[in-house]
Design a protein around this motif. Structure first.
Motif, PDB file in Angstrom:
ATOM      1  N   ILE A  80      -5.309  73.198 -66.137  1.00 22.93           N
ATOM      2  CA  ILE A  80      -4.256  73.149 -65.114  1.00 22.93           C
ATOM      3  C   ILE A  80      -4.466  71.948 -64.208  1.00 22.93           C
ATOM      4  CG2 ILE A  80      -3.328  74.390 -63.104  1.00 22.93           C
ATOM      5  CD1 ILE A  80      -4.871  76.797 -64.936  1.00 22.93           C
ATOM      6  N   LEU A  81      -3.378  71.244 -63.920  1.00 22.29           N
ATOM      7  CA  LEU A  81      -3.391  70.232 -62.875  1.00 22.29           C
ATOM      8  C   LEU A  81      -3.330  70.962 -61.537  1.00 22.29           C
ATOM      9  CD1 LEU A  81      -3.225  67.224 -62.033  1.00 22.29           C
ATOM     10  CD2 LEU A  81      -0.738  67.415 -62.231  1.00 22.29           C
ATOM     11  N   LYS A  82      -4.345  70.772 -60.704  1.00 19.27           N
ATOM     12  CA  LYS A  82      -4.473  71.562 -59.479  1.00 19.27           C
ATOM     13  C   LYS A  82      -3.507  71.149 -58.371  1.00 19.27           C
ATOM     14  CE  LYS A  82      -9.011  70.864 -59.243  1.00 19.27           C
ATOM     15  NZ  LYS A  82     -10.423  70.984 -58.789  1.00 19.27           N
ATOM     16  N   TRP A  83      -2.899  70.000 -58.483  1.00 22.07           N
ATOM     17  CA  TRP A  83      -2.022  69.508 -57.417  1.00 22.07           C
ATOM     18  C   TRP A  83      -0.947  70.526 -57.067  1.00 22.07           C
ATOM     19  CZ3 TRP A  83      -0.896  63.868 -59.455  1.00 22.07           C
ATOM     20  CH2 TRP A  83      -2.068  63.103 -59.329  1.00 22.07           C
ATOM     21  N   ASP A  84      -0.789  70.771 -55.767  1.00 18.98           N
ATOM     22  CA  ASP A  84       0.245  71.670 -55.240  1.00 18.98           C
ATOM     23  C   ASP A  84       0.118  73.098 -55.749  1.00 18.98           C
ATOM     24  OD1 ASP A  84       1.179  69.467 -53.900  1.00 18.98           O
ATOM     25  OD2 ASP A  84       2.854  69.092 -55.258  1.00 18.98           O
ATOM     26  N   THR A  85      -1.107  73.513 -56.045  1.00 20.68           N
ATOM     27  CA  THR A  85      -1.415  74.912 -56.332  1.00 20.68           C
ATOM     28  C   THR A  85      -2.487  75.355 -55.340  1.00 20.68           C
ATOM     29  OG1 THR A  85      -3.327  74.700 -57.836  1.00 20.68           O
ATOM     30  CG2 THR A  85      -1.104  74.371 -58.794  1.00 20.68           C
ATOM     31  N   PRO A 121      -4.073  61.369 -62.840  1.00 21.87           N
ATOM     32  CA  PRO A 121      -5.076  62.237 -62.208  1.00 21.87           C
ATOM     33  C   PRO A 121      -6.444  62.028 -62.858  1.00 21.87           C
ATOM     34  CG  PRO A 121      -3.141  63.471 -62.929  1.00 21.87           C
ATOM     35  CD  PRO A 121      -3.042  62.127 -63.551  1.00 21.87           C
ATOM     36  N   SER A 122      -7.473  62.408 -62.142  1.00 26.35           N
ATOM     37  CA  SER A 122      -8.813  62.396 -62.725  1.00 26.35           C
ATOM     38  C   SER A 122      -9.126  63.794 -63.255  1.00 26.35           C
ATOM     39  CB  SER A 122      -9.843  61.999 -61.667  1.00 26.35           C
ATOM     40  OG  SER A 122      -9.959  63.034 -60.695  1.00 26.35           O
ATOM     41  N   LYS A 123     -10.203  63.904 -63.993  1.00 25.47           N
ATOM     42  CA  LYS A 123     -10.574  65.228 -64.508  1.00 25.47           C
ATOM     43  C   LYS A 123     -10.982  66.169 -63.378  1.00 25.47           C
ATOM     44  CE  LYS A 123     -11.461  64.389 -69.340  1.00 25.47           C
ATOM     45  NZ  LYS A 123     -12.272  64.786 -70.513  1.00 25.47           N
ATOM     46  N   GLU A 124     -11.361  65.614 -62.225  1.00 25.07           N
ATOM     47  CA  GLU A 124     -11.664  66.460 -61.073  1.00 25.07           C
ATOM     48  C   GLU A 124     -10.407  67.133 -60.526  1.00 25.07           C
ATOM     49  OE1 GLU A 124     -13.020  63.370 -61.497  1.00 25.07           O
ATOM     50  OE2 GLU A 124     -14.926  64.290 -62.080  1.00 25.07           O
ATOM     51  N   ASP A 125      -9.238  66.616 -60.897  1.00 24.39           N
ATOM     52  CA  ASP A 125      -7.968  67.218 -60.466  1.00 24.39           C
ATOM     53  C   ASP A 125      -7.509  68.331 -61.400  1.00 24.39           C
ATOM     54  OD1 ASP A 125      -7.535  65.476 -58.229  1.00 24.39           O
ATOM     55  OD2 ASP A 125      -6.957  63.897 -59.642  1.00 24.39           O
ATOM     56  N   VAL A 172      -8.888  66.956 -72.983  1.00 22.48           N
ATOM     57  CA  VAL A 172      -7.967  66.109 -72.226  1.00 22.48           C
ATOM     58  C   VAL A 172      -8.542  64.701 -72.156  1.00 22.48           C
ATOM     59  CG1 VAL A 172      -6.769  65.757 -70.039  1.00 22.48           C
ATOM     60  CG2 VAL A 172      -7.164  68.075 -70.887  1.00 22.48           C
ATOM     61  N   GLN A 173      -8.030  63.811 -72.967  1.00 20.60           N
ATOM     62  CA  GLN A 173      -8.469  62.426 -73.000  1.00 20.60           C
ATOM     63  C   GLN A 173      -7.628  61.584 -72.038  1.00 20.60           C
ATOM     64  OE1 GLN A 173     -11.241  61.843 -74.723  1.00 20.60           O
ATOM     65  NE2 GLN A 173     -11.178  63.995 -75.340  1.00 20.60           N
ATOM     66  N   ASP A 174      -8.033  60.316 -71.868  1.00 19.22           N
ATOM     67  CA  ASP A 174      -7.349  59.445 -70.911  1.00 19.22           C
ATOM     68  C   ASP A 174      -5.860  59.316 -71.204  1.00 19.22           C
ATOM     69  OD1 ASP A 174      -9.732  59.053 -69.623  1.00 19.22           O
ATOM     70  OD2 ASP A 174     -10.123  57.070 -70.470  1.00 19.22           O
ATOM     71  N   GLU A 175      -5.506  59.228 -72.488  1.00 19.59           N
ATOM     72  CA  GLU A 175      -4.095  59.057 -72.819  1.00 19.59           C
ATOM     73  C   GLU A 175      -3.299  60.316 -72.492  1.00 19.59           C
ATOM     74  OE1 GLU A 175      -6.335  59.956 -76.727  1.00 19.59           O
ATOM     75  OE2 GLU A 175      -6.613  58.767 -74.900  1.00 19.59           O
TER      76      GLU A 175
END
Length: 200
Positions: A80-85, A121-125, A172-175
């Motif tokens: 999950i992308l954590k942004w706005d959660t 985003p970075s993987k930390e996100d 989840v790779q860079d691309e």
């Protein structure tokens, strides 16, 4: 017929406009418009087995909540992308919290800040959650808009998963990060339901 000078001027404006567009499109600064464009072709998936629940940790001022994300799928891992959660470190600024005074039924005015994100985003996100597991975060309601007087409040979180991908974080790779919120990513709406929050 247009003069050569006019044609040359028009051509120059077109070229400069194209260069500006390409330069703007490649910037690494996050904008809501860019993420919205990525999400435009994505359909909200109401069947995502992901849900948030709230519980209270502390009643003293400022009160604190435990917010838990559950993956009810028996066999699928999600990233999950954590942004706005609620998992976002900036969650209290993202406009997803709703808090209403239970006695007056008046909703608190919680300001939403425009956050300067970086794309990709970075993987930390990101947050990985395995099948049948839960992930919890503590959120302290310590902002100036949170009343300090003793009272009861109804609180819930409501918003949109900007990016959910089936599979592990390691996959989840860079691309894939470059397409966050777009191709290969799902979106979905979350709504925790309300909790009665007590402030003493």
């Amino acid at each position: 017929m247009p003069s050569r000078a006019v044609l040359a001027t028009a051509l120059t404006v077109t070229i400069l406009g194209s260069l500006f567009y390409l330069s703007s499109s490649s910037t690494s600064t996050f904008s809501p418009e860019r993420l919205a464009h990525n999400m435009a072709s994505r359909e909200y998936d109401a069947s995502l087995p992901l849900s948030f629940t709230l519980s209270q940790i502390s009643k003293s001022s400022p009160p604190s909540l435990l917010i838990t994300l559950k993956n009810s799928s028996p066999d699928k891992t999600y990233t999950i992308l954590k942004w706005d959660t609620p998992l976002d470190p900036a969650a209290l600024h993202s406009g997803i919290f709703r808090i209403t005074n239970q006695a007056t039924n008046k909703e608190l005015d919680i300001p939403r800040l425009m956050l300067n994100r970086k794309l990709p985003p970075s993987k930390e996100d990101l947050e990985e959650i395995a099948p049948g597991t839960e992930h919890s975060v503590e959120v302290v309601l310590d902002k100036p808009w949170m009343p300090t007087e003793a009272a009861k409040y109804k609180v819930w979180v409501k918003g949109t998963f900007k990016g959910v991908r089936e599979g592990s974080l390691a996959e989840v790779q860079d691309e894939v990060l470059e397409k966050a919120g777009g191709e290969g990513w799902q979106t979905g709406i979350f709504n925790s339901g309300s909790l009665v929050l007590e402030v003493e």
